[in-house]
Design a protein around this motif. Structure first.
Motif, mmCIF file in Angstrom:
data_model
loop_
_atom_site.group_PDB
_atom_site.id
_atom_site.type_symbol
_atom_site.label_atom_id
_atom_site.label_comp_id
_atom_site.label_asym_id
_atom_site.label_seq_id
_atom_site.Cartn_x
_atom_site.Cartn_y
_atom_site.Cartn_z
ATOM 1 N N PRO A 72 1.310 -0.879 0.527
ATOM 2 C CA PRO A 72 0.232 -0.134 0.154
ATOM 3 C C PRO A 72 0.785 1.081 -0.042
ATOM 4 O O PRO A 72 1.224 2.456 -0.402
ATOM 5 N N GLU A 73 2.073 1.092 0.339
ATOM 6 C CA GLU A 73 2.589 2.588 0.960
ATOM 7 C C GLU A 73 3.023 2.474 -0.268
ATOM 8 O O GLU A 73 3.665 3.930 -0.683
ATOM 9 N N GLU A 74 3.820 1.955 -0.938
ATOM 10 C CA GLU A 74 4.830 2.105 -2.179
ATOM 11 C C GLU A 74 3.594 2.994 -3.369
ATOM 12 O O GLU A 74 4.250 2.969 -3.904
ATOM 13 N N LEU B 432 -3.430 1.888 11.072
ATOM 14 C CA LEU B 432 -2.569 1.525 10.112
ATOM 15 C C LEU B 432 -2.558 1.212 8.283
ATOM 16 O O LEU B 432 -1.406 2.270 7.690
ATOM 17 N N PHE B 433 -3.561 1.118 7.801
ATOM 18 C CA PHE B 433 -4.100 1.293 6.776
ATOM 19 C C PHE B 433 -3.898 2.717 5.900
ATOM 20 O O PHE B 433 -4.219 2.566 4.964
ATOM 21 N N ALA B 445 4.450 4.332 10.324
ATOM 22 C CA ALA B 445 3.209 4.243 11.287
ATOM 23 C C ALA B 445 2.915 3.969 12.576
ATOM 24 O O ALA B 445 2.485 4.635 13.867
ATOM 25 N N ILE B 446 3.324 3.225 13.053
ATOM 26 C CA ILE B 446 3.512 3.465 14.208
ATOM 27 C C ILE B 446 4.404 3.548 15.708
ATOM 28 O O ILE B 446 3.744 3.718 15.869
ATOM 29 N N GLY B 447 5.330 3.377 15.197
ATOM 30 C CA GLY B 447 6.242 4.545 15.207
ATOM 31 C C GLY B 447 5.161 6.383 15.665
ATOM 32 O O GLY B 447 5.468 7.026 16.887
#
Ligand SMILES: Nc1ncnc2c1ncn2[C@@H]1O[C@H](COP(=O)(O)OP(=O)(O)OP(=O)(O)O)[C@@H](O)[C@H]1O
Ligand SMILES: [Mg+2]
Lengths: 246, 482
Positions: A72-74, B432-433, B445-447
């Motif tokens: 997704p991030e890519e 997260l998504f 994202a967790i960070g």
């Protein structure tokens, strides 16, 4: 730019998208309409790469690349933006921090150095004006306690900040007052260019008066059952979906 | 080459000695195990005055009669106390020739933290050459402190140079037989830090053991004593923020703080010891007794801790609020991942009138870890108008970890106002998504989310600690999702 071929998508073993085909070229605006629960959001999730939505068949090609092979991030860093139907709240993370992190990660992916502070701030100011939100909002945590309309405007704000190549807007017009609707449309129209493409998912013909689409598609039971020009939206407004349901 | 390095080391140790930071180097090691002879040996090697030896022996005999506490929500293999060296001469660590010999995992972490190459070498024990710089920095610092009459030195040095101060205050907050680990520490403590801020002096810099050479090897049984005299102020940063490997599995430190009238002490810890591997092998057992005493009226002691390391953390930095109008604070972030276990919290003991305490605890659990908050708020009968506010939040990543809260409230005075809030939340897949769709990797994202969650605590850390603490939070949770 985007070629979807014979796509099948399931959620928890239930098939939602069945054999869907769609091609979006650079410079085009497509509208996707259709009754509730027919898979419009599912299609958007699958394109964006949410792994709760399993692609069980078919292919998605984006700018000549196999989109399904990317995380997704890519995909995001390749210029894909999804405006969420239900934007998510992230307590404790300020909008400013969030968007700066996003921009910098995308820049890193593209081999660029982090954005300089003055440039970032200037961009923030410009886009806040564009969508009519103020610093009170951007200093708050991402979407936390935002009103429905503020959340939607915030999606457009993020889109403007991230400057995507392909934007999919999932019901960004729902729940907006008429002024906010114009603001959103204005944001989207500013993004329109020969290089970019936009897919708007909507239930209302009204939005399409402001964002005039090149194509309108009707999604029903996981497939595109009818495509046409902007007139199709008017026809749907008049007749509803019943005449398409077989 | 070899020779050059020896010269260099000599040079450095001598410089240290010249500035009074380090006592002379011993070459002997006591045999394994613990008995009276070993304690006498330690005391003799350290040329301690009689009162200290007596205290050690008494603590030892108390310890023999005590048993290891079992009430914490922790499970671990029993420690064999006869299988430990209680006195080893400050060994030179095996010197590495270049960073290539260092564990690549550790180097990766350094890189993420943005630690300079020279600093990386210092931390991993690669032949030093950047220390000259640090030495001069340290000198400047010690001169500033000396002018103000501030004493900041190793505990051993304090014993030699300020025995009366040590005698007056050691054990006055944590009695030698306070608990099993405190008794053990009192019997065998190796070294640590000593700090005295004279009346009315505001210490102009953050005091950090970093500025004391040898701090990297403080050892298993560290002893710290901080005394803030009337109207003084000090901000003290404990330890090293770099991820240290240590061959000693058991650590049992004692920290005592005394704040006189109108004095304020801010004590910050970023604990990042080796947590063990992903399967839960190895890792430090960290059993710490930390306590502050607000002796005078209007005094204030504030504990801020970020606990990301260790296989086992057992610590409850506490404040005894003796003086009227005194204030105790506890701000904590404890992160556990993989098989780590933490049982941590605080005790606020209200004795004086109009005393205030604030507790903010943020637990973050991931993997198969267990994270417990355990806190006591006690308001004794004569403590008029005491107030406490406690907030204990837990954040869970995944569904195999545990978060527990054990708040004990004991109020004997009706005028007290005690508030307690607790929440438990999860990082959702949706969050997260959402981040990932904007281009932010899972780890970042967790960070981002975790740092947002811990913000309220992190803002109490001194700047230089806060930045690193944020990175630790992200790093220690790596591999916890996805
Ligand atoms: N996570 C999920 N778990 C189970 N079913 C789901 C999930 N997500 C979607 N569905 C189901 O999949 C179908 C398609 O949902 P989708 O959200 O794609 O519809 P939509 O066309 O966007 O509808 P709307 O116009 O109401 O937004 C619906 O029947 C919905 O209940
Ligand atoms: Mg939908």
């Amino acid at each position: 730019m985007l070629i979807i071929n014979d796509l099948n998508v399931s959620i928890q073993d239930k098939e939602i998208i069945s054999g869907l085909n769609l091609e979006v070229k650079a410079g085009e605006v497509h509208a996707i309409m259709g009754p509730n629960g027919t898979g419009k959001s599912t299609l958007a999730w699958a394109i964006a790469g949410n792994d709760a939505y399993t692609v069980t068949g078919g292919s998605i090609t984006y700018r000549g690349r196999d989109l399904l092979a990317l995380s997704p991030e890519e995909r995001a860093s390749e210029g894909l933006f999804l405006g969420f139907q239900y934007p998510v709240e992230i307590p404790g993370v300020s909008m400013t921090n969030f968007i700066r992190t996003a921009i910098n990660e995308q820049r890193k992916y593209r081999g660029l150095s982090p954005i300089a502070a003055p440039e970032f701030l200037a961009k923030m100011d410009e886009n806040k004006k564009l969508v009519g939100i103020d610093s009170k909002l951007t200093n708050r945590s991402v979407n936390e306690g935002f009103s429905g309309g503020e959340k939607k405007k915030n999606e457009i704000f993020q889109m403007a900040m991230l400057e995507p190549t392909l934007a999919i807007l999932d019901e960004t017009d729902s729940g907006l007052d008429i002024d906010a609707l114009k603001v959103v449309a204005n944001g989207v129209n500013r993004m329109r260019s020969k290089e970019n493409a936009i897919i708007v998912i909507t239930h209302y013909q009204r939005l399409l008066e402001y964002i005039v689409p090149d194509f309108v598609h009707v999604l029903y039971k996981g497939r595109i059952v009818k495509s046409g020009g902007k007139e199709l939206a008017l026809e749907l407004e008049e007749k509803g979906y019943a005449w398409l349901k077989n | 080459m070899e020779n050059d390095q020896n010269n260099l080391l000599d040079h450095i140790t001598q410089s240290e000695y010249k500035y009074g930071f380090v006592t002379d180097i011993e070459m002997e090691t006591a045999p394994k195990g613990l008995n009276e002879d070993v304690i006498r040996f330690i005391s003799a090697r350290k040329k301690e005055p009689e009162f200290l030896l007596e205290m050690r022996l008494k603590a030892y005999h108390d310890w023999l009669r005590m048993s290891e506490p079992r009430w914490a929500h922790l499970s671990y293999q029993p420690v064999d106390y006869q299988d430990i060296y209680y006195y080893a001469a400050p060994k030179k660590k095996q010197e590495l020739q270049s960073l290539e010999e260092v564990d690549p995992e550790l180097l990766k972490t350094f890189e993420k933290l943005g630690i300079s190459l020279e600093e990386q070498k210092r931390l991993t024990g690669v032949a030093v050459d950047a220390v000259f710089d640090s030495v001069s920095v340290k000198t400047t610092f010690s001169e500033i402190l000396e002018k103000l009459g501030i004493i900041f030195c190793s505990f051993s040095e304090a014993v030699q140079r300020h025995p009366d101060l040590v005698r007056q205050y050691i054990g006055s907050v944590v009695p030698p037989n306070d608990n099993f680990f405190a008794a053990l520490n009192t019997a065998v403590f190796s070294d640590g830090s000593f700090c005295y801020i004279p009346k009315g002096v505001r210490c102009p810099i953050e005091l950090s053991t970093y500025f004391r050479i040898n701090a990297a090897k403080t050892g298993q049984f560290e002893r710290t004593l901080i005394i803030a005299d009337e109207g003084s102020y000090v901000s003290y940063m404990e330890g090293c923020t770099a991820p240290m490997r240590d061959e000693n599995q058991l650590h049992a430190a004692v920290v005592e703080i005394i704040a006189m009238k109108d004095a304020a002490v801010k004590y910050s810890t970023v604990q990042n010891w080796y947590p063990g591997d992903k399967e839960g092998r190895g890792g430090i057992y960290n059993f710490v007794t930390k306590r502050g005493m607000c002796r005078g009226s209007h005094s204030r002691i504030s504990w801020t801790q970020v606990e990301t390391g260790s296989a086992i953390t057992w610590k409850y930095p506490s404040v005894i609020l003796m003086g009227d109008h005194s204030t105790g604070e506890f701000y904590s972030v404890a992160v556990t991942n993989h098989h780590q276990q933490a049982d941590t919290g605080t005790k606020m003991i209200h004795i004086g009138s109009n005393t205030r305490s604030t507790i903010v605890s943020k637990g973050i659990s991931a993997g198969k870890s267990n994270n417990s908050y355990r806190g006591l708020v006690k308001i004794i009968k004569r403590a008029q108008n005491a107030r406490n506010y406690s907030q204990c939040d837990s954040l869970l990543l995944g569904d195999q970890c545990g978060a527990h809260t054990f708040p004990y409230i004991n109020v004997e005075n009706k005028s007290a106002i005690v508030e307690h809030e607790a929440t438990t939340s999860k990082i959702s897949d949706d969050q997260l998504f959402y981040c990932r769709q904007r281009g932010i990797s899972i780890e970042n994202a967790i960070g981002l989310i975790v740092n947002g969650y811990a913000k309220e605590v992190l803002r109490h850390l001194p700047m230089e600690f806060a930045v690193e603490a944020q990175k630790f939070l992200s790093i220690s949770l790596e591999g916890s999702v996805g």
